[in-house]
Every structure is written in structure tokens, then in C-alpha cells.
Design an enzyme around this catalytic site. Structure first.
Site, PDB file in Angstrom:
ATOM      1  N   THR A 162      -0.928  -1.319   6.670  1.00 16.38           N
ATOM      2  CA  THR A 162      -2.500  -2.290   7.256  1.00 16.38           C
ATOM      3  C   THR A 162      -2.704  -3.498   5.621  1.00 16.38           C
ATOM      4  O   THR A 162      -3.491  -4.137   6.196  1.00 16.38           O
ATOM      5  CB  THR A 162      -3.200  -1.357   7.558  1.00 16.38           C
ATOM      6  N   ASP A 204       5.379  -0.092   8.948  1.00 17.48           N
ATOM      7  CA  ASP A 204       4.355   0.531   9.210  1.00 17.48           C
ATOM      8  C   ASP A 204       4.324   2.099   8.914  1.00 17.48           C
ATOM      9  O   ASP A 204       5.598   2.264   9.438  1.00 17.48           O
ATOM     10  CB  ASP A 204       3.963   0.588  10.941  1.00 17.48           C
ATOM     11  N   SER A 205       3.493   2.481   8.159  1.00 20.04           N
ATOM     12  CA  SER A 205       4.594   3.238   7.518  1.00 20.04           C
ATOM     13  C   SER A 205       4.946   5.424   8.561  1.00 20.04           C
ATOM     14  O   SER A 205       5.272   5.865   8.343  1.00 20.04           O
ATOM     15  CB  SER A 205       3.648   4.228   6.425  1.00 20.04           C
ATOM     16  N   THR A 214      -1.217   3.991   5.001  1.00 26.00           N
ATOM     17  CA  THR A 214      -2.157   5.350   4.853  1.00 26.00           C
ATOM     18  C   THR A 214      -1.083   6.743   5.443  1.00 26.00           C
ATOM     19  O   THR A 214      -1.618   7.839   4.563  1.00 26.00           O
ATOM     20  CB  THR A 214      -3.725   5.081   5.046  1.00 26.00           C
ATOM     21  N   ASP A 215      -1.236   6.021   6.888  1.00 27.64           N
ATOM     22  CA  ASP A 215      -0.175   7.528   7.963  1.00 27.64           C
ATOM     23  C   ASP A 215       0.311   8.369   7.656  1.00 27.64           C
ATOM     24  O   ASP A 215      -0.090  10.047   7.387  1.00 27.64           O
ATOM     25  CB  ASP A 215       0.014   6.169   9.005  1.00 27.64           C
TER      26      ASP A 215
HETATM   27  N1  ASP Z   1      -0.507   2.607  10.344  1.00 24.90           N
HETATM   28  C1  ASP Z   1      -0.612   1.664   9.700  1.00 24.90           C
HETATM   29  C2  ASP Z   1       0.255   2.906   7.976  1.00 24.90           C
HETATM   30  O1  ASP Z   1       0.489   3.832   7.992  1.00 24.90           O
HETATM   31  C3  ASP Z   1      -1.844   3.145   8.984  1.00 24.90           C
HETATM   32  C4  ASP Z   1      -2.625   2.195   7.610  1.00 24.90           C
HETATM   33  O2  ASP Z   1      -1.514   1.239   6.779  1.00 24.90           O
HETATM   34  O3  ASP Z   1      -3.561   2.238   6.483  1.00 24.90           O
HETATM   35  O4  ASP Z   1       1.024   1.931   7.802  1.00 24.90           O
END
Ligand code: ASP
Length: 638
Positions: free
Chosen positions: A54, A122-123, A154-155
Site C-alpha cells: 500500500t 501486493d504482498s 502489510t498483509d
Molecule cells: N494488500 C496490501 C499488501 O499487503 C496491504 C498493505 O500493504 O497494507 O500489499
């Protein structure tokens, strides 16, 4: 500026790195000029590997998507992220302007180089290939930088951090993962602070661990779980304290930093076994489901059991499936479904697991347990016994204690308490007397009520409320360790004419204060039920200061704990600042909402500049807070 390499850097490393594959030539991370610049830079140097997430996303086609080739240039335009004047002075050394320069207070800078991966991910799309890729990139330039930052979604950040923590052997430099909940290009983004903090840690502190820095806290990477997909405090590390906290000063807890750099030269272990899986028990699980999970090619399983490692003792069908799998040398690790606490074999149902050779996962997170299995299987696959030994050891600080360390033998209580002593032998009497406080402290720490009762039976006249060598009394120890049962017993036993509940310890704090720090609502209720009062040792303005600190640091649960202990949520601190003023200034939406919903708040109270919470929120453009305050004002005026 584009740092995009022409070759897909997120292609499987096995392909990219293969020397036998003549079509895909080895891609070096840095070009010759960048390497030259690096060798001449005398300020701290950090490599930022930007994998996606993100932090660098924008809304395209109605949803967040990573934007290629954008983040480095955008950062270059932000004064807090890049000191243009300083960069000018670097023109000779850095003619390509490859580096960005993070301004520091002393007019120095940290130089950082951003490598953007292609494609940005996207993780949720990341796999073991990506971990290997990142690890090898770091290995390639390990000696050229002081530290490394990995920008990541973050995921699945906790999985990547756990995996890298095992893959990096004898790490001597900081590797900090960070990201954000709101993209860095948006006004309210948490990404700028997260990136700045990570750069400072990677460039200036020698914390030789894989860590996650998020919302002012540095966590050990293999101890973290993502617990919130909306709040800005996205992560929790329930079983391990933070390694550092960013307050007005940066506080690093050096005593708990895990340093194995002296064990040998830095190395990257890339052989991760992928035949690992996760099986979570639930009351209706059938043996057939379990059988399927344990079938080849699966070689190792994290079994998520109930509570402290329990599985039903009336389900021989399940036990049988586990036993058969264990006999086939499927490595099974028992982890708890609870977010907090550890597996320990205390109940009959769990002992069955222990007997069949299931390893205890202690207090590991699921992420750490899975990644550790992949690493241990990849490294010691031919030796089942050794693999079990390794699973029981804390390899990178991922569990609280090594399970195969020699444990101090338990004191034979009955012997100590019941051995007849010659009552005229002063020395023996004193010896026994002097052991009791230690025993009581140990019981209080482990909430071992049974032993505490035994001590009492053996020595009916014992006074539990003694000052222990640590400067606390047993009730304080209970509050610090959330030992509810022992606390209840101590309170019940304390004589009515000599209540212990408000007794301060040697540094002046009561059990209630420690229960608040633990955010333990049951303990708070118990103590308050026995007459604990905050004001017995704290001045109102001191309580105000603690409340203000909570909202400043967005410690929402701590704030709730203070409220539970009857703190007045509108109490001002020494400087006349109320928690609401601070919560608004720090844009702590959760705290503002809680204060307005739960306290008798005077929203017309202004700060030293005469600004009310509403004026501050409007001036800073905190629209959600403005809405909350307006609604509260309307409600009040009815
Ligand atoms: N879906 C995103 C990811 O993990 C969420 C994030 O970055 O906070 O890449």
C-alpha cells in the site's frame, strides 16, 4: 529517475540466478557508477528494496494498485524525505543523483538508494521465491551498506520477516521491514513516518535482527502478527516486548536485542522446504480432514491446538491420525490458537501429543512456526532428531526460551516446609525463613496458586506481604505478571485491618498501576473490588499525564485500562493539557472517539495557545475528528 532494471527482478530466483541458463544473465543490483558513489560516501548508507504494498499504491480503476516508477521521484520532492541542498553538495560523488538524502537534525544525512522491484507486488501475491530473491539481493551488496529497509505490503509482512529472520545466518546489520496502511502520497499517510523511522534505524543503529518498524514501534520480525486491517497500529507482538520505541527520544532496549553476528560470517540459507502446512483444530473436525492434511507430500505441520496446547482427549480418532503421521516422520509442531501465551503440557490431553513426539511450539507465532519448519527441514532434512532439537531451540529469538535448555530443578517444597527443624537451631530456622519470599515470588510470577496454598498450609502464620528482594511485594508481582488467582488469594488473606491493596512498592507504584500497564481488565476489576484507588499514590495531574501519554502514543487499550481503573478521562496534566486536546493534536481518532463516548469531556477546554480541540482539528484538516466533535457538541446542547 528510474531504477527499474530491464529484467524482471521478481522472476523466480532459481531462473534469474542460474549460471547454466545462458538466456537469463545474472542481474547485478547496482550499476558501476552507483557502486562507485557508494564507495565514496562517508555518511550512513541504506539500501531500500521496494517490493510493493500500500505504501506506494494509488487508486487506479477504483482500487488500490501499486504504481511503477513513481515512489522514488515522489520522495525526492518531499523535503522531509530528501535534502536537496545536501544533494547538491554531493554532485561530484553522486553525479547520477542515484541517492536520496534523509535530513537529520544535525545537518547530516542518511544516504539511501531505492531499488524498485518489477513488478511491484501486493504482498498477498508473494511466495517463497520472493523471500529468496530479497535475501540474495541483500547478500549481493551486504558489505556496501550499513543497513537495509524492505518496503513491503502489510498483509504478509510478518511471514516475510519470519522467513528472512531464519534465512539470514549470523546477521550483523539491521534489516527493517516497513510499509503503511495509507499510501505515502496521501495527506494522512502513515507511510512517511514509517519510512523515516526505518531509515533512521537501519542507518544509525546496530540492531542486527530482521525487524518490523511500524507506528513508532520496532518489533522483532518473527514475533509479529498483523492484527488490524484498518487501524494504523497494524501489528502486535504479544509474546515479546518491542525492541525500540520512538517517543520524544528513541528508546532502544539493548538488553533484548538478539545478536548472533559473532557466530560466523554472514550467510543466506535459501533452501526452504515448501511441504509445510497449517492445521487448525475446531470442534467439528473429522479424522478424514486431518488425514488429508497429513498426507504426502506434506512433511511438516503446524498444529494449532486449543489453549495451552490442548486437543480433545475423547477423540482417539484424531490422536490416531497424528500418531500415524508422526510415525511416518511428519514433523508436527504444537502451537496455540491463542494470540498470547505459550504451549505447555499441563493437561492430560496435551500429554498425548508430547508422548508421540510432537514438538512444542512454545509461544511462537504461526508465521514463525511455519517459516522455522521450512528452514529447519530445508537445512537438516535427513536428521529427524536434530530437526526436533532445532525446533525446540530459539534460533533467532522467535520463542521465549529454548525448550531443551537445562531448567533449574524445582525446589522440593514439601522437603523445605516439612523437614523438622530443631527449633533451637537459629541458623536452620533463618535459612528456611529466608527461602520463603523467593518461593512466594516464584508462585506469584507463575500464578501457581496450588503451591502458594501448600506454603500456607505448611506455615499457617506466614505473612505473604513482605517486601521481596526485588523491591516489590507479592501483590505487585502478581499484577505485573497477570497472576489473577494468586492475587485473589493474597487479597483475600490480607487482614481487614491491614489491607494491602493500595500498598506502593519501593518505587511508589501500586498493584493497580501495574495492572493498568498490563492492560489487564480482570486484574483491574479485582483490585478495584478490594478497594484499590488510583489517587492513593497518584496526584490528579500525574494521572492526567499518563492519560495524555496514552493518547499521544495511540495506546488505545492502555487508555481503556486507565478508564476501567476509574481515571477521570478529562483530567488535565501538569501543563493543563487534557487527553482530548492531545488526542486531537496527534490525530488519534480511536482515542478521540473513546474519550467522547466514555468521559464527561469539556470540549471548550483550550490549550496554552487558546485553541480548542475543534479549532485544532479544523486547522489540521482532521475531518473525521471534526465530525465527532460536532456530533458531541450537538448531543451536549440537547
Ligand atoms: N494488500 C496490501 C499488501 O499487503 C496491504 C498493505 O500493504 O497494507 O500489499
Amino acid at each position: 529517475m528510474s531504477t527499474n532494471p530491464s529484467v524482471d527482478l521478481l522472476s523466480p530466483v532459481s531462473m534469474r540466478r542460474s549460471s547454466s541458463d545462458v538466456l537469463l544473465k545474472h542481474v547485478t543490483l547496482l550499476n558501476a557508477q552507483t557502486q562507485k558513489t557508494l564507495s565514496k560516501l562517508t555518511i550512513p548508507k541504506v539500501l531500500v528494496l521496494y517490493t510493493g504494498g500500500t505504501i506506494g499504491m494509488k487508486v487506479l480503476r477504483n482500487a488500490y494498485e501499486p504504481v511503477t516508477d513513481y515512489l522514488p521521484d515522489a520522495l525526492r520532492d518531499m523535503n522531509i524525505m530528501h535534502n536537496v541542498q545536501f544533494a547538491e553538495t554531493m554532485n561530484v560523488i553522486d553525479p547520477d543523483k542515484s541517492f536520496l538524502y534523509l535530513p537529520l537534525a544535525n545537518e547530516e544525512c542518511i544516504a539511501y538508494y531505492i531499488k524498485e522491484y518489477v513488478p511491484l507486488l501486493d504482498s498477498t501475491n508473494m511466495t517463497y521465491d520472493n523471500y529468496i530473491h530479497i535475501a540474495l539481493d541483500i547478500k549481493e551488496v551486504y558489505n556496501l551498506f550499513d543497513g537495509f529497509v524492505i518496503l513491503h505490503g502489510t498483509d504478509t509482512m510478518s511471514y516475510t520477516a519470519a522467513a528472512l529472520s531464519f534465512m539470514f545466518e549470523n546477521l550483523s546489520k539491521p534489516v527493517v521491514l516497513t510499509g503503511s496502511q495509507i499510501p505515502i502520497f496521501e495527506t494522512r499517510s502513515d507511510g512517511r513516518d514509517n519510512l523515516i523511522g526505518s531509515l533512521l534505524l537501519a542507518g544509525q543503529y546496530r540492531i542486527p535482527e530482521v525487524t518490523i518498524y511500524f507506528r513508532n514501534r520496532l518489533y522483532r520480525g518473527n514475533r509479529v502478527t498483523k492484527t488490524d486491517c484498518e487501524g494504523l497500529n497494524a501489528f502486535e507482538s504479544y509474546n515479546c516486548p518491542t525492541l525500540a520505541e520512538f517517543r520524544t527520544k528513541i528508546q532502544v532496549k539493548w538488553d533484548i536485542v538478539f545478536d548472533r553476528s559473532s557466530d560466523g560470517p554472514f550467510n543466506v540459507h535459501t533452501n526452504l522446504n515448501r511441504n509445510v502446512s497449517l492445521l487448525r483444530l475446531f470442534p467439528g473436525i473429522t479424522y478424514l480432514t486431518m488425514r488429508q492434511f497429513l498426507e504426502p507430500p506434506i512433511q511438516a505441520v503446524v498444529l494449532q491446538t486449543y489453549g495451552a496446547g490442548n486437543l480433545p482427549s475423547n477423540r482417539p480418532d484424531l490422536i490416531e491420525e497424528l500418531r500415524k503421521a508422526a510415525e511416518r516422520d511428519v514433523l508436527i509442531v504444537n502451537c496455540t490458537q491463542c494470540a498470547k501465551g505459550s504451549v505447555y503440557y499441563a493437561y492430560e490431553s496435551a500429554t498425548a501429543l508430547q508422548k508421540m513426539g510432537v514438538c512444542s511450539g512454545s509461544d511462537m507465532t504461526i508465521e514463525a512456526a511455519l517459516m522455522k519448519l521450512s528452514y529447519v527441514l530445508g537445512k537438516y532434512s535427513s536428521d529427524m532428531k536434530l530437526m526436533k532439537v532445532k525446533m525446540a531451540e530459539s534460533l533467532r529469538g522467535e520463542m521465549s526460551a529454548s525448550l531443551n535448555k537445562v531448567v533449574c530443578p524445582t525446589i522440593n517444597l514439601t522437603w523445605i516446609l516439612n523437614t523438622p527443624i530443631d527449633q533451637s537451631d537459629e541458623e536452620s530456622l533463618q535459612f528456611r525463613q529466608s527461602l520463603l519470599p523467593w518461593l512466594v515470588a516464584t508462585c506469584a510470577q507463575a500464578d501457581d496458586i496450588a503451591t502458594l496454598q501448600k506454603i500456607r498450609q505448611a506455615q499457617a502464620n506466614i505473612n505473604f506481604n513482605v517486601l521481596l528482594p526485588s523491591g516489590s511485594m507479592p501483590l505487585h508481582v502478581c499484577a505485573k505478571h497477570s497472576a489473577l488467582n494468586c492475587a485473589e488469594l493474597l487479597l483475600r488473606l490480607s487482614a481487614d485491618d491491614q489491607p494491602i491493596v493500595n500498598e506502593p512498592d519501593q518505587v511508589g507504584f501500586t498493584a493497580l498501576f501495574y495492572a493498568i500497564l498490563q492492560e489487564n481488565e480482570d486484574m483491574i476489576d479485582l483490585l478495584v473490588g478490594y478497594g484499590a484507588k488510583l489517587t492513593s499514590t497518584l496526584k490528579p495531574s500525574e494521572i492526567g499525564m499518563y492519560l495524555c501519554n496514552c493518547v499521544k502514543n495511540n495506546q488505545f487499550n492502555r487508555l481503556k485500562a486507565w478508564h476501567r481503573a476509574s481515571a477521570d478521562l478529562d483530567q488535565a496534566d501538569y501543563d493543563g493539557r487534557t487527553p482530548l486536546l492531545l488526542a486531537v493534536s496527534y490525530n488519534s481518532l480511536e482515542c478521540v472517539r473513546y474519550l467522547l463516548e466514555n468521559g464527561k469531556i469539556d470540549i471548550s477546554w483550550s490549550d496554552s495557545r487558546g485553541m480548542t480541540p475543534m479549532q485544532i482539528a479544523k486547522q489540521r484538516g482532521f475531518d473525521s475528528i471534526v465530525q465527532l466533535l460536532s456530533a458531541y457538541a450537538n448531543e451536549q446542547s440537547k
